[in-house]
Write a protein that holds these residues in place. Structure first.
Motif, PDB file in Angstrom:
ATOM      1  N   ASP A 215      17.669 -33.241  -5.031  1.00 49.22           N
ATOM      2  CA  ASP A 215      17.490 -32.936  -3.608  1.00 49.22           C
ATOM      3  C   ASP A 215      17.413 -34.166  -2.724  1.00 49.22           C
ATOM      4  OD1 ASP A 215      15.009 -33.782  -4.607  1.00 49.22           O
ATOM      5  OD2 ASP A 215      13.904 -32.596  -3.122  1.00 49.22           O
ATOM      6  N   ARG A 216      17.355 -35.372  -3.318  1.00 48.95           N
ATOM      7  CA  ARG A 216      17.168 -36.575  -2.509  1.00 48.95           C
ATOM      8  C   ARG A 216      17.598 -37.827  -3.278  1.00 48.95           C
ATOM      9  NH1 ARG A 216      12.570 -35.486  -5.214  1.00 48.95           N
ATOM     10  NH2 ARG A 216      11.228 -37.221  -5.870  1.00 48.95           N
ATOM     11  N   ILE A 217      17.761 -38.915  -2.547  1.00 47.86           N
ATOM     12  CA  ILE A 217      18.030 -40.233  -3.123  1.00 47.86           C
ATOM     13  C   ILE A 217      16.973 -41.186  -2.589  1.00 47.86           C
ATOM     14  CG2 ILE A 217      19.680 -42.132  -3.308  1.00 47.86           C
ATOM     15  CD1 ILE A 217      21.912 -40.088  -2.724  1.00 47.86           C
ATOM     16  N   GLU A 218      16.288 -41.885  -3.482  1.00 45.67           N
ATOM     17  CA  GLU A 218      15.267 -42.850  -3.091  1.00 45.67           C
ATOM     18  C   GLU A 218      15.786 -44.266  -3.338  1.00 45.67           C
ATOM     19  OE1 GLU A 218      11.529 -42.015  -4.933  1.00 45.67           O
ATOM     20  OE2 GLU A 218      11.361 -40.004  -4.018  1.00 45.67           O
ATOM     21  N   PHE A 219      15.868 -45.064  -2.276  1.00 46.99           N
ATOM     22  CA  PHE A 219      16.347 -46.438  -2.350  1.00 46.99           C
ATOM     23  C   PHE A 219      15.142 -47.368  -2.542  1.00 46.99           C
ATOM     24  CE2 PHE A 219      19.505 -44.078  -0.086  1.00 46.99           C
ATOM     25  CZ  PHE A 219      20.723 -44.702  -0.312  1.00 46.99           C
ATOM     26  N   PHE A 220      15.300 -48.342  -3.457  1.00 55.37           N
ATOM     27  CA  PHE A 220      14.195 -49.271  -3.685  1.00 55.37           C
ATOM     28  C   PHE A 220      14.717 -50.695  -3.911  1.00 55.37           C
ATOM     29  CE2 PHE A 220      15.266 -47.552  -7.894  1.00 55.37           C
ATOM     30  CZ  PHE A 220      15.394 -48.705  -8.657  1.00 55.37           C
TER      31      PHE A 220
ATOM     32  N   ASP B 131      19.405 -29.959   5.167  1.00 56.57           N
ATOM     33  CA  ASP B 131      18.689 -29.757   6.414  1.00 56.57           C
ATOM     34  C   ASP B 131      17.342 -29.090   6.111  1.00 56.57           C
ATOM     35  OD1 ASP B 131      18.126 -29.583   9.096  1.00 56.57           O
ATOM     36  OD2 ASP B 131      19.378 -27.815   9.452  1.00 56.57           O
ATOM     37  N   GLY B 132      16.265 -29.681   6.619  1.00 57.68           N
ATOM     38  CA  GLY B 132      14.932 -29.161   6.323  1.00 57.68           C
ATOM     39  C   GLY B 132      14.262 -29.825   5.145  1.00 57.68           C
ATOM     40  N   GLY B 133      14.956 -30.747   4.456  1.00 55.74           N
ATOM     41  CA  GLY B 133      14.351 -31.425   3.314  1.00 55.74           C
ATOM     42  C   GLY B 133      13.162 -32.274   3.694  1.00 55.74           C
ATOM     43  N   ALA B 134      13.229 -32.872   4.909  1.00 60.20           N
ATOM     44  CA  ALA B 134      12.128 -33.716   5.367  1.00 60.20           C
ATOM     45  C   ALA B 134      11.621 -33.314   6.746  1.00 60.20           C
ATOM     46  CB  ALA B 134      12.565 -35.175   5.406  1.00 60.20           C
TER      47      ALA B 134
ATOM     48  N   THR C 123      12.384 -30.212  10.239  1.00 62.88           N
ATOM     49  CA  THR C 123      12.637 -28.791  10.469  1.00 62.88           C
ATOM     50  C   THR C 123      14.118 -28.473  10.313  1.00 62.88           C
ATOM     51  OG1 THR C 123      12.903 -29.181  12.842  1.00 62.88           O
ATOM     52  CG2 THR C 123      10.691 -28.595  12.044  1.00 62.88           C
ATOM     53  N   VAL C 124      14.421 -27.234   9.998  1.00 69.55           N
ATOM     54  CA  VAL C 124      15.800 -26.784   9.894  1.00 69.55           C
ATOM     55  C   VAL C 124      16.341 -26.593  11.309  1.00 69.55           C
ATOM     56  CG1 VAL C 124      17.342 -24.970   9.057  1.00 69.55           C
ATOM     57  CG2 VAL C 124      15.366 -25.654   7.698  1.00 69.55           C
ATOM     58  N   ASP C 125      17.216 -27.503  11.735  1.00 70.63           N
ATOM     59  CA  ASP C 125      17.737 -27.434  13.099  1.00 70.63           C
ATOM     60  C   ASP C 125      19.217 -27.765  13.178  1.00 70.63           C
ATOM     61  OD1 ASP C 125      17.712 -30.127  12.585  1.00 70.63           O
ATOM     62  OD2 ASP C 125      16.266 -30.647  14.138  1.00 70.63           O
ATOM     63  N   GLY C 126      19.883 -27.944  12.000  1.00 64.28           N
ATOM     64  CA  GLY C 126      21.306 -28.250  12.021  1.00 64.28           C
ATOM     65  C   GLY C 126      21.627 -29.672  12.409  1.00 64.28           C
ATOM     66  N   GLN C 127      20.610 -30.542  12.471  1.00 66.37           N
ATOM     67  CA  GLN C 127      20.815 -31.910  12.931  1.00 66.37           C
ATOM     68  C   GLN C 127      20.401 -32.927  11.864  1.00 66.37           C
ATOM     69  OE1 GLN C 127      22.200 -32.579  16.016  1.00 66.37           O
ATOM     70  NE2 GLN C 127      22.434 -30.349  16.116  1.00 66.37           N
TER      71      GLN C 127
ATOM     72  N   ARG D  95       5.527 -48.453   5.262  1.00 64.72           N
ATOM     73  CA  ARG D  95       6.574 -47.948   6.139  1.00 64.72           C
ATOM     74  C   ARG D  95       7.823 -47.607   5.315  1.00 64.72           C
ATOM     75  NH1 ARG D  95       6.762 -49.117  11.505  1.00 64.72           N
ATOM     76  NH2 ARG D  95       8.929 -49.840  11.376  1.00 64.72           N
ATOM     77  N   VAL D  96       8.299 -46.364   5.441  1.00 66.72           N
ATOM     78  CA  VAL D  96       9.461 -45.887   4.689  1.00 66.72           C
ATOM     79  C   VAL D  96      10.375 -45.122   5.639  1.00 66.72           C
ATOM     80  CG1 VAL D  96      10.269 -44.435   2.777  1.00 66.72           C
ATOM     81  CG2 VAL D  96       8.106 -45.695   2.565  1.00 66.72           C
ATOM     82  N   ASN D  97      11.686 -45.444   5.626  1.00 65.10           N
ATOM     83  CA  ASN D  97      12.663 -44.657   6.358  1.00 65.10           C
ATOM     84  C   ASN D  97      12.880 -43.334   5.623  1.00 65.10           C
ATOM     85  OD1 ASN D  97      14.176 -46.137   8.692  1.00 65.10           O
ATOM     86  ND2 ASN D  97      13.844 -47.710   7.120  1.00 65.10           N
ATOM     87  N   VAL D  98      12.761 -42.228   6.338  1.00 70.70           N
ATOM     88  CA  VAL D  98      12.992 -40.915   5.751  1.00 70.70           C
ATOM     89  C   VAL D  98      14.091 -40.230   6.558  1.00 70.70           C
ATOM     90  CG1 VAL D  98      12.002 -38.681   5.143  1.00 70.70           C
ATOM     91  CG2 VAL D  98      10.604 -40.758   4.976  1.00 70.70           C
ATOM     92  N   SER D  99      15.166 -39.849   5.865  1.00 67.28           N
ATOM     93  CA  SER D  99      16.306 -39.220   6.539  1.00 67.28           C
ATOM     94  C   SER D  99      16.658 -37.907   5.852  1.00 67.28           C
ATOM     95  CB  SER D  99      17.516 -40.158   6.534  1.00 67.28           C
ATOM     96  OG  SER D  99      17.954 -40.425   5.215  1.00 67.28           O
ATOM     97  N   GLU D 100      17.477 -37.097   6.540  1.00 71.28           N
ATOM     98  CA  GLU D 100      17.897 -35.839   5.936  1.00 71.28           C
ATOM     99  C   GLU D 100      19.252 -35.377   6.449  1.00 71.28           C
ATOM    100  OE1 GLU D 100      15.306 -32.549   6.929  1.00 71.28           O
ATOM    101  OE2 GLU D 100      16.403 -32.193   8.803  1.00 71.28           O
ATOM    102  N   TYR D 101      19.892 -34.605   5.622  1.00 71.04           N
ATOM    103  CA  TYR D 101      21.030 -33.749   5.938  1.00 71.04           C
ATOM    104  C   TYR D 101      22.384 -34.455   5.820  1.00 71.04           C
ATOM    105  CZ  TYR D 101      23.250 -29.586   7.973  1.00 71.04           C
ATOM    106  OH  TYR D 101      23.994 -28.461   8.188  1.00 71.04           O
ATOM    107  N   SER D 102      22.979 -34.324   4.624  1.00 67.81           N
ATOM    108  CA  SER D 102      24.357 -34.770   4.402  1.00 67.81           C
ATOM    109  C   SER D 102      25.210 -33.663   3.798  1.00 67.81           C
ATOM    110  CB  SER D 102      24.377 -36.005   3.494  1.00 67.81           C
ATOM    111  OG  SER D 102      23.569 -35.808   2.347  1.00 67.81           O
TER     112      SER D 102
END
Length: 439
Positions: free
Chosen positions: A341-346, A359-362, A364-368, A380-387
């Motif tokens: 469900d995700r990729i963690e970069f280190f 969408d909604g992994g991190a 709200t489900v909004d299509g964006q 501090r960690v960058n958290v992104s979603e939806y590909s």
């Protein structure tokens, strides 16, 4: 004369009588026809160097031999049987030369066999090493890698680079004795030189068609970007699609996705970028300039987390010699833990970017698409979603192959920027190893 001396002389006389003195006694026959066979346990087309256990079964035979001595991995074994097993324990993929001597009393013959054995190790996460290249043999293992040459599609690698990739030793070589390395290193170099149609050269290798991985793997390389110090210089450890839809001859970029594990440029010397690239729409697997999404996060070597501000700009290059806050000062481990469900970069096991596929992994489900900095365990960690934007192909649910490449930037709008006159060449990057673990 002592009794011990008399006993010793008697023993010598018996030995001489048994070995023959030319007066009718039979001479010892020299062994011949020595054969040495090695079977690496678990070896297959996909894993030619074994299953990671390090177990090798040997069979040895020689005419008139009564015993054998085997020099293996620094150990000497004396055996009388024709078969034995040995377990190599040094982690990674390494070459070994085994010397076998077949004896008949004091007469013997010797032979050698060279083999490459893969040994898995256990991560703290519980994952097992399933593939690696330690770059210790002094030449490129063509079972693992292919060399890519040229200037890319229509003379453009897609990043505005000015260099031509070659297969020459000037651009792809090996070096021992690099300070801080576990063993030998692969060296990828960019050079300022007139070659064919370009004024710069570079090197790039990939595992396409030879090794690829998807979810359920940790993929990591240990890299020292020593020569990447000026704007326009860069090095990347990244991944591109190995798989494609069954009803298609190819998968278009960025519909197939791209993972940039290490994207280090001299224009931003104190940070590394980890990014996913993907398409917003399927568009019948065709390319359109606008159809490109990407979500990336920076890692700061000094604070070992996402920097503040989260997107540092060009500047402060070249870093002072020995400044450990720059990525060009030392070896670092650049990797991803790739889950369903995700990729963690280190970098050096410090997670700085987590990308959720749906969408909604991190959020709200909004299509964006979305990315922001979150505080996770005080860092501090960058958290992104939806590909996963379209059903025809979810790019990060499929296998990708690895790429190691250096480049010389040509345009200001490309990542890393145009090359500056004061940039120094050759620009050497040392790769200590690449390893893949099953999570």
């Amino acid at each position: 004369m002592s009794k011990l001396s008399l006993l010793f002389l008697s023993f010598l006389f018996i030995l001489q009588s048994c070995s023959g003195d030319g007066n009718g006694a039979t001479e010892t026959v020299v062994p011949s026809n020595l054969t040495i066979n090695a079977e690496i346990v678990g070896a297959s087309t996909e894993n030619p160097n074994g299953d990671g256990t390090g177990v090798v079964n040997f069979t040895i035979n020689a005419t008139n031999a009564t015993s054998y001595k085997v020099l293996i991995n620094g150990e000497t074994k004396e055996i009388t049987a024709n078969a034995f097993s040995y377990t190599f324990t040094s982690s990674g993929t390494k070459n070994y030369t085994v010397i076998v001597s077949a004896y008949n009393r004091d007469q013997f013959i010797s032979g050698t066999i060279t083999l490459t054995v893969f040994v898995g190790t256990v991560l703290g996460t519980g994952g097992n090493l399933i593939w690696s290249d330690e770059f210790n043999s002094g030449s490129l293992n063509l079972t693992n890698w292919s060399i890519e040459t040229g200037t890319g599609v229509n003379g453009d690698w897609g990043t505005g680079q000015l260099d031509r990739a070659t297969e020459r030793a000037e651009n792809i070589s090996f070096k021992n004795g690099v300070a801080g390395a576990d063993g030998g290193c692969l060296v990828i170099s960019t050079r300022k030189e007139s070659y064919i149609d370009r004024n710069y050269t570079s090197g790039r290798i990939n595992t396409a068609g030879k090794a690829s991985w998807g979810p359920g793997h940790r993929i990591v390389a240990r890299v020292y970007a020593k020569g990447v110090k000026h704007k326009g210089q860069g090095f990347a450890f990244w991944m591109m699609p190995q798989e494609k839809p069954a009803n298609r001859d190819f998968i278009m970029w960025p519909q197939g996705g791209e993972i940039d594990i290490m994207e280090y440029v001299g224009a931003i010397p104190f940070n590394n970028l980890g990014t996913v690239h993907y398409a917003w729409e399927w568009k019948n697997n065709e390319y359109f300039d606008w159809n490109h999404g990407y979500l990336g996060g920076y890692y700061n070597y000094e604070t070992q987390q996402t920097p503040n501000p989260a997107e540092p700009g060009y500047g402060n290059y070249p870093p002072a010699e020995g400044n450990l806050n720059a990525g060009s000062a030392a070896f670092h481990q650049y990797g991803i833990d790739w889950y369903n469900d995700r990729i963690e970069f280190f970098v050096d096991n410090h997670v700085y970017h987590i990308h959720y596929l749906n969408d909604g992994g991190a959020y709200t489900v909004d299509g964006q698409d979305k990315i922001s900095v979150k505080i996770i365990d005080g860092r501090r960690v960058n958290v992104s979603e939806y590909s996963n934007h379209f059903e025809e192909w979810h790019p990060f649910e499929h296998k990708m192959y690895a790429i190691l490449s250096a480049g010389v930037g040509g345009k200001d709008y490309t990542y890393g920027g145009s090359i500056v006159p004061e940039a120094q060449f050759p620009s050497d990057v040392y790769i200590d190893w690449v390893r893949v673990y099953a999570l």
